[in-house]
Write an enzyme that holds these catalytic residues in place. Structure first.
Site, PDB file in Angstrom:
ATOM      1  N   THR A   1      43.938  51.668  36.201  1.00  0.00           N
ATOM      2  CA  THR A   1      43.076  52.720  36.931  1.00  0.00           C
ATOM      3  C   THR A   1      43.895  53.708  37.635  1.00  0.00           C
ATOM      4  O   THR A   1      44.969  53.343  38.765  1.00  0.00           O
ATOM      5  CB  THR A   1      42.178  52.243  38.248  1.00  0.00           C
ATOM      6  OG1 THR A   1      41.246  51.181  37.359  1.00  0.00           O
ATOM      7  CG2 THR A   1      41.497  53.213  38.841  1.00  0.00           C
TER       8      THR A   1
ATOM      9  N   PHE B   1      36.551  48.964  32.554  1.00  0.00           N
ATOM     10  CA  PHE B   1      35.420  48.845  33.685  1.00  0.00           C
ATOM     11  C   PHE B   1      34.823  47.043  33.652  1.00  0.00           C
ATOM     12  O   PHE B   1      33.755  46.991  34.248  1.00  0.00           O
ATOM     13  CB  PHE B   1      33.994  49.243  33.235  1.00  0.00           C
ATOM     14  CG  PHE B   1      34.386  50.896  33.377  1.00  0.00           C
ATOM     15  CD1 PHE B   1      34.122  51.623  34.492  1.00  0.00           C
ATOM     16  CD2 PHE B   1      34.697  51.644  32.178  1.00  0.00           C
ATOM     17  CE1 PHE B   1      34.323  53.107  34.558  1.00  0.00           C
ATOM     18  CE2 PHE B   1      34.997  53.020  32.233  1.00  0.00           C
ATOM     19  CZ  PHE B   1      34.693  53.960  33.575  1.00  0.00           C
ATOM     20  N   LEU B   2      35.972  46.504  33.037  1.00  0.00           N
ATOM     21  CA  LEU B   2      35.379  44.902  33.099  1.00  0.00           C
ATOM     22  C   LEU B   2      35.284  44.534  34.544  1.00  0.00           C
ATOM     23  O   LEU B   2      36.012  44.957  35.541  1.00  0.00           O
ATOM     24  CB  LEU B   2      36.627  44.114  32.400  1.00  0.00           C
ATOM     25  CG  LEU B   2      37.855  44.001  32.934  1.00  0.00           C
ATOM     26  CD1 LEU B   2      38.035  42.968  34.055  1.00  0.00           C
ATOM     27  CD2 LEU B   2      38.794  43.445  31.604  1.00  0.00           C
TER      28      LEU B   2
ATOM     29  N   PHE C   1      24.288  45.400  43.002  1.00  0.00           N
ATOM     30  CA  PHE C   1      25.497  45.725  43.891  1.00  0.00           C
ATOM     31  C   PHE C   1      24.499  46.208  45.537  1.00  0.00           C
ATOM     32  O   PHE C   1      24.899  46.812  46.047  1.00  0.00           O
ATOM     33  CB  PHE C   1      26.405  46.707  43.773  1.00  0.00           C
ATOM     34  CG  PHE C   1      27.338  46.297  42.724  1.00  0.00           C
ATOM     35  CD1 PHE C   1      28.428  45.882  43.029  1.00  0.00           C
ATOM     36  CD2 PHE C   1      26.823  46.421  41.319  1.00  0.00           C
ATOM     37  CE1 PHE C   1      29.603  45.502  42.064  1.00  0.00           C
ATOM     38  CE2 PHE C   1      27.821  45.921  40.335  1.00  0.00           C
ATOM     39  CZ  PHE C   1      29.088  45.462  40.818  1.00  0.00           C
TER      40      PHE C   1
ATOM     41  N   GLY D   1      25.936  41.272  52.859  1.00  0.00           N
ATOM     42  CA  GLY D   1      27.138  40.222  53.112  1.00  0.00           C
ATOM     43  C   GLY D   1      28.266  40.429  53.951  1.00  0.00           C
ATOM     44  O   GLY D   1      28.223  41.574  54.589  1.00  0.00           O
TER      45      GLY D   1
ATOM     46  N   CYS E   1      40.074  45.963  43.176  1.00  0.00           N
ATOM     47  CA  CYS E   1      39.717  47.132  42.869  1.00  0.00           C
ATOM     48  C   CYS E   1      38.851  48.064  43.656  1.00  0.00           C
ATOM     49  O   CYS E   1      39.550  49.232  44.103  1.00  0.00           O
ATOM     50  CB  CYS E   1      38.752  47.117  41.500  1.00  0.00           C
ATOM     51  SG  CYS E   1      40.034  46.661  40.092  1.00  0.00           S
TER      52      CYS E   1
ATOM     53  N   LYS F   1      40.979  49.417  46.920  1.00  0.00           N
ATOM     54  CA  LYS F   1      42.235  50.151  46.663  1.00  0.00           C
ATOM     55  C   LYS F   1      41.542  51.498  45.920  1.00  0.00           C
ATOM     56  O   LYS F   1      42.043  52.534  46.173  1.00  0.00           O
ATOM     57  CB  LYS F   1      42.937  49.392  45.525  1.00  0.00           C
ATOM     58  CG  LYS F   1      43.737  50.104  44.658  1.00  0.00           C
ATOM     59  CD  LYS F   1      44.569  49.245  43.507  1.00  0.00           C
ATOM     60  CE  LYS F   1      43.923  49.016  42.353  1.00  0.00           C
ATOM     61  NZ  LYS F   1      43.656  50.120  41.429  1.00  0.00           N
TER      62      LYS F   1
ATOM     63  N   ARG G   1      42.489  38.795  46.459  1.00  0.00           N
ATOM     64  CA  ARG G   1      43.108  40.048  47.156  1.00  0.00           C
ATOM     65  C   ARG G   1      42.178  40.707  47.809  1.00  0.00           C
ATOM     66  O   ARG G   1      40.823  40.690  47.164  1.00  0.00           O
ATOM     67  CB  ARG G   1      43.588  40.800  45.753  1.00  0.00           C
ATOM     68  CG  ARG G   1      45.061  40.472  45.214  1.00  0.00           C
ATOM     69  CD  ARG G   1      45.203  41.217  44.131  1.00  0.00           C
ATOM     70  NE  ARG G   1      44.636  41.042  42.820  1.00  0.00           N
ATOM     71  CZ  ARG G   1      44.851  41.512  41.593  1.00  0.00           C
ATOM     72  NH1 ARG G   1      45.928  42.443  41.511  1.00  0.00           N
ATOM     73  NH2 ARG G   1      44.028  41.389  40.639  1.00  0.00           N
TER      74      ARG G   1
END
Ligand SMILES: NC(=O)c1ccc[n+]([C@@H]2O[C@H](COP(=O)([O-])OP(=O)(O)OC[C@H]3O[C@@H](n4cnc5c(N)ncnc54)[C@H](O)[C@@H]3O)[C@@H](O)[C@H]2O)c1
Length: 444
Positions: free
Chosen positions: A123, A157-158, A257, A261, A268, A271, A336
């Site tokens: 990306t 896009f995984l 989405f 939560g 991703c 960032k 991360r």
């Protein structure tokens, strides 16, 4: 038609891409600058956990469609395609660090001996393909080599946790290309996937680069939106899970989405949202919406510790909490930007003891947390039952399936306190409250 493909970078994206293109029949070499990583991959040891990936790697290595080598100099000549899949980590100012991508481009240029297509799957900010083009041009000029090449943007896009499935059966493939020769080769690369014209989307290079950022920004926005709704619901006495049912069933909105939560993490979304804010600023656009999305998410990562402090009258010193889930989401060992890191840091800072368990991320956690955390009360334990023994409360941070189906009656007997704090609204609330335990979710 079989293509000779070299993938640069053997992380989540590179390794999955290499294994999947090999599975689709191409002849793939995968390289990395991390020598240990390549040595272990040669022995069938994967650096990451991703469902189905190990089997796919082993199978394709056995039939020699996939090979791991250290250094491009060890890749045979005649590669048609180079795929750059190296990291683009966030820098302090929020921008994406493209130095690994640039280094990979320089390296490709050194070994280029015939026409090839150079693809960026990493990306990268809009304009990076052009930068890559110029880096290669300069390197070839320096070596006085006259070789043609094309640079293509083919963002990935995984989703971690579903990487193999997403890579083999993508809902769409974005190809940013501006010359016919490269366009034909890209089609050959993807032919085995049998994509429809709605799934294979060709566009300008900058459009493709921007599409990746726009997609992640949109998904992050949905999460921050529902989290904001959850925070409002809590104060006004509504249940965000019903709001989700009510709005998700609108086909213009959808359910994906919309899980309230304790914030999104991973390599991703945080960032890429920040990088887009930075890039927008560079061209004179103040990305107010994206800034709000990011801020909501940062604050959301602190709600669990706030809820704990509310429950224990602001004092959690010497209390012991079980933490279930450390990875930023289920089916990965990636921590991360994980919400668990913020929760554990804040709880330890306030003198609490933590017994944490995750089905996959234990080794990552062992390396990630500083030694002083372990001295000050952080323990990583081997299963979820051990974590709850004598705990004053249980905090669920990642929605692993095994947590949803836990035996809460047994758990109650093992625990000292009766608080269950569900950071993902994933546990059976009614079952838990029927046991006279205190259930606290997010926005419910
Ligand atoms: N992880 C995801 O879910 C995901 C999804 C879509 C896109 N992306 C993007 O894909 C890119 C890679 O992400 P990742 O999660 O796979 O990263 P990662 O950190 O897991 O892997 C990157 C790999 O590249 C290697 N590397 C770095 N510089 C190199 C070089 N010059 N030559 C060879 N190898 C080199 C590193 O050693 C590492 O193994 C990023 O730009 C990311 O934003 C990631």
């Amino acid at each position: 038609m079989t293509l000779k493909v070299t993938v640069i970078g053997a992380g989540y994206v590179g390794l999955t891409t290499a294994a999947c293109f090999a599975q689709l029949g191409h002849e793939v070499h995968c390289i990395d600058i991390n020598e240990i990583r390549i040595a272990e991959l040669k022995q069938g040891k994967l650096p990451i956990y991703e469902p189905g990936l190990q089997e796919l790697v082993i199978k394709n290595v056995q039939v020699k469609r996939l090979q791991f080598v250290f250094g491009l100099e060890n890749v045979p000549v005649g590669q048609k395609i180079y795929i750059i899949a190296v990291g683009t980590p966030m820098q302090e100012d929020g921008s994406a660090n493209t130095s690994y991508v640039e280094a990979a481009a320089r390296n490709i240029a050194k070994h280029l001996n015939d026409y090839a297509v150079i693809i960026t799957k990493s990306t990268v900010p809009v304009g990076t393909a052009e930068k890559i083009h110029n880096i290669i041009k300069a390197e070839l000029l320096r070596k006085n080599k006259k070789i043609q090449y094309s640079v293509v943007s083919n963002p990935e896009f995984l989703k971690q946790g579903d990487a193999v499935k997403d890579c083999l059966y993508p809902n769409r493939v974005i190809v940013g290309v501006d010359d016919q020769r490269a366009s034909e080769i890209m089609k050959q690369l993807y032919v085995p996937m049998k994509l429809t014209s709605e799934q294979y989307l060709e566009m300008g290079i900058k459009d493709a680069e921007m599409t990746k950022y726009a997609a992640n920004a949109m998904l992050a926005t949905k999460i921050s939106f529902i989290n904001e709704m959850a925070n409002i619901c809590e104060k006004i006495g509504a249940n965000v899970e019903n709001i989700k049912r009510g709005i998700g069933s609108d086909s213009r909105i959808g359910f994906a989405f919309l899980n309230a939560g304790c914030g999104y993490g991973g390599s991703c979304f945080p960032k890429d949202v920040r990088a887009l804010i930075f890039n927008a600023e560079q061209v004179g656009v103040d990305a107010k919406l994206l800034k709000a999305v990011e801020l909501r998410n940062e604050l959301q990562k602190y709600i669990l510790v706030q809820k704990l402090l509310n429950y224990f009258a602001s004092n959690i010193k010497d209390k012991t909490f079980a933490v279930w889930g450390l990875a930023f989401k289920p089916d990965t060992d990636d921590m991360r930007e994980a919400s668990a890191v913020i929760f554990i840091t804040e709880a330890i800072k306030r003198g609490a003891k933590i017994k944490a368990y995750d089905p996959q991320a234990m080794l990552v956690a062992q390396k990630m947390f500083p030694a002083e955390y372990f001295k000050n009360g952080l323990m990583l334990v081997s299963d979820k039952e051990t974590a709850v023994e004598n705990a004053d409360g249980l905090v669920v941070i990642t929605e692993w399936p095994e947590f949803k189906t836990a035996n809460f009656k047994e758990l109650q007997q093992k625990m000292k306190g009766k608080l269950i704090l569900d950071g993902r609204n994933c546990l059976p609330k009614e079952k838990i409250t029927s046991l006279a335990m205190d259930y606290i979710g997010v926005g419910i």
